[in-house]
Design a protein around this motif. Sequence first.
Motif, PDB file in Angstrom:
ATOM      1  N   ALA A  22       0.841  -1.203   0.000  1.00 48.10           N
ATOM      2  CA  ALA A  22       0.000   0.000   0.000  1.00 48.10           C
ATOM      3  C   ALA A  22       0.873   1.248   0.000  1.00 48.10           C
ATOM      4  N   ALA A  23       1.929   1.238   0.802  1.00 48.23           N
ATOM      5  CA  ALA A  23       2.834   2.394   0.855  1.00 48.23           C
ATOM      6  C   ALA A  23       3.470   2.638  -0.512  1.00 48.23           C
ATOM      7  N   ALA A  24       3.910   1.578  -1.178  1.00 47.46           N
ATOM      8  CA  ALA A  24       4.525   1.719  -2.504  1.00 47.46           C
ATOM      9  C   ALA A  24       3.512   2.247  -3.523  1.00 47.46           C
ATOM     10  N   PRO A  35      -5.272   3.926   2.920  1.00 51.25           N
ATOM     11  CA  PRO A  35      -4.590   5.212   2.779  1.00 51.25           C
ATOM     12  C   PRO A  35      -3.281   5.200   3.558  1.00 51.25           C
ATOM     13  N   LEU A  36      -2.362   6.039   3.143  1.00 53.36           N
ATOM     14  CA  LEU A  36      -1.051   6.091   3.779  1.00 53.36           C
ATOM     15  C   LEU A  36      -1.166   6.407   5.269  1.00 53.36           C
ATOM     16  N   GLU A  37      -2.157   7.215   5.655  1.00 51.32           N
ATOM     17  CA  GLU A  37      -2.357   7.520   7.081  1.00 51.32           C
ATOM     18  C   GLU A  37      -2.593   6.236   7.879  1.00 51.32           C
ATOM     19  N   ASP A  94      10.951   2.512   8.732  1.00 50.61           N
ATOM     20  CA  ASP A  94      10.172   2.935   7.563  1.00 50.61           C
ATOM     21  C   ASP A  94       9.374   4.217   7.799  1.00 50.61           C
ATOM     22  N   LEU A  95       9.058   4.517   9.040  1.00 51.26           N
ATOM     23  CA  LEU A  95       8.138   5.624   9.332  1.00 51.26           C
ATOM     24  C   LEU A  95       8.583   6.989   8.807  1.00 51.26           C
ATOM     25  N   PRO A  96       9.860   7.379   8.921  1.00 53.68           N
ATOM     26  CA  PRO A  96      10.221   8.707   8.386  1.00 53.68           C
ATOM     27  C   PRO A  96       9.933   8.833   6.887  1.00 53.68           C
ATOM     28  N   GLU A  97      10.244   7.814   6.110  1.00 52.39           N
ATOM     29  CA  GLU A  97       9.970   7.841   4.671  1.00 52.39           C
ATOM     30  C   GLU A  97       8.467   7.905   4.407  1.00 52.39           C
ATOM     31  N   LEU A  98       7.679   7.139   5.152  1.00 58.76           N
ATOM     32  CA  LEU A  98       6.230   7.143   4.953  1.00 58.76           C
ATOM     33  C   LEU A  98       5.639   8.502   5.298  1.00 58.76           C
ATOM     34  N   ARG A  99       6.125   9.115   6.366  1.00 57.65           N
ATOM     35  CA  ARG A  99       5.632  10.445   6.743  1.00 57.65           C
ATOM     36  C   ARG A  99       6.004  11.492   5.695  1.00 57.65           C
ATOM     37  N   ARG A 100       7.229  11.401   5.145  1.00 51.37           N
ATOM     38  CA  ARG A 100       7.635  12.333   4.074  1.00 51.37           C
ATOM     39  C   ARG A 100       6.730  12.167   2.855  1.00 51.37           C
TER      40      ARG A 100
END
Length: 173
Positions: free
Chosen positions: A33-35, A137-139, A156-162
Motif C-alpha cells: 500500500a505504501a509503494a 490510505p497512507l495515514e 520505515d516511518l520517516p519515509e512514509l511520513r515524508r
Amino acid sequence: MTIDEGPRRFNPGPMLSALEAEGAIYVVIGGTAAAIHGARHVTFDLDITPDREIANLDRVAAALLRMNAHLYGMSADVEQSFQLNGKSLAAGSTWKFVTDHGELGISLDPDGTHGFNDLKRGAIRTDIHGLQILVAPLEDVIRSKEAAGRPRDHRDLPELRRTLELSRERKRQ
C-alpha cells in the motif's frame, strides 16, 4: 506495479488477480500500500486485510489454493493437518503464506486498526495491473506501523511520513 531491488523483484499482480478472480473482498495494506501511494518503501510481499465474513474468507482460501499456497514456516506435519478454508482463516488473526507468486500476508486485525471495516472507510480504489483494488490510505499504513512498534516499522516511518506530507502538499496546490 513491480518493485525492483537488485536481483529481487516483486510483482503483486498475479496474487491480486487470483484474489479478484475468486471475488475476495479485501484492502491492500502494509508496504505494498505504501509503494502504491508513492513511498520508496521496498517490500517483497503482499499484505491484505480481508472482510472477515466466512464466505469471503472462503473466497480468500480459494485464491490461496489457486496460487498453490503453503503456510510459511510450518512443519510438514502441521501443514498436512491444516485445512485451508474460511473457518480456519477466521480462527487466527495473522497468517503468512508462500505462494507460486511470492509471500502473501493476511491480517484480520492489523495493529492500530479495527480490521477491514475500519480500513475500508478510508481506502482508495486504485487501478493496479488492470484491476480495481482497495488500498489503505497512507495515514492508516502509518497508524498501523506506529502501533506495531517493530524495529523495521520504525525504520520505515520517516519515509512514509515524508511521502504523506508530499502527497498533502500536491493536493493543496
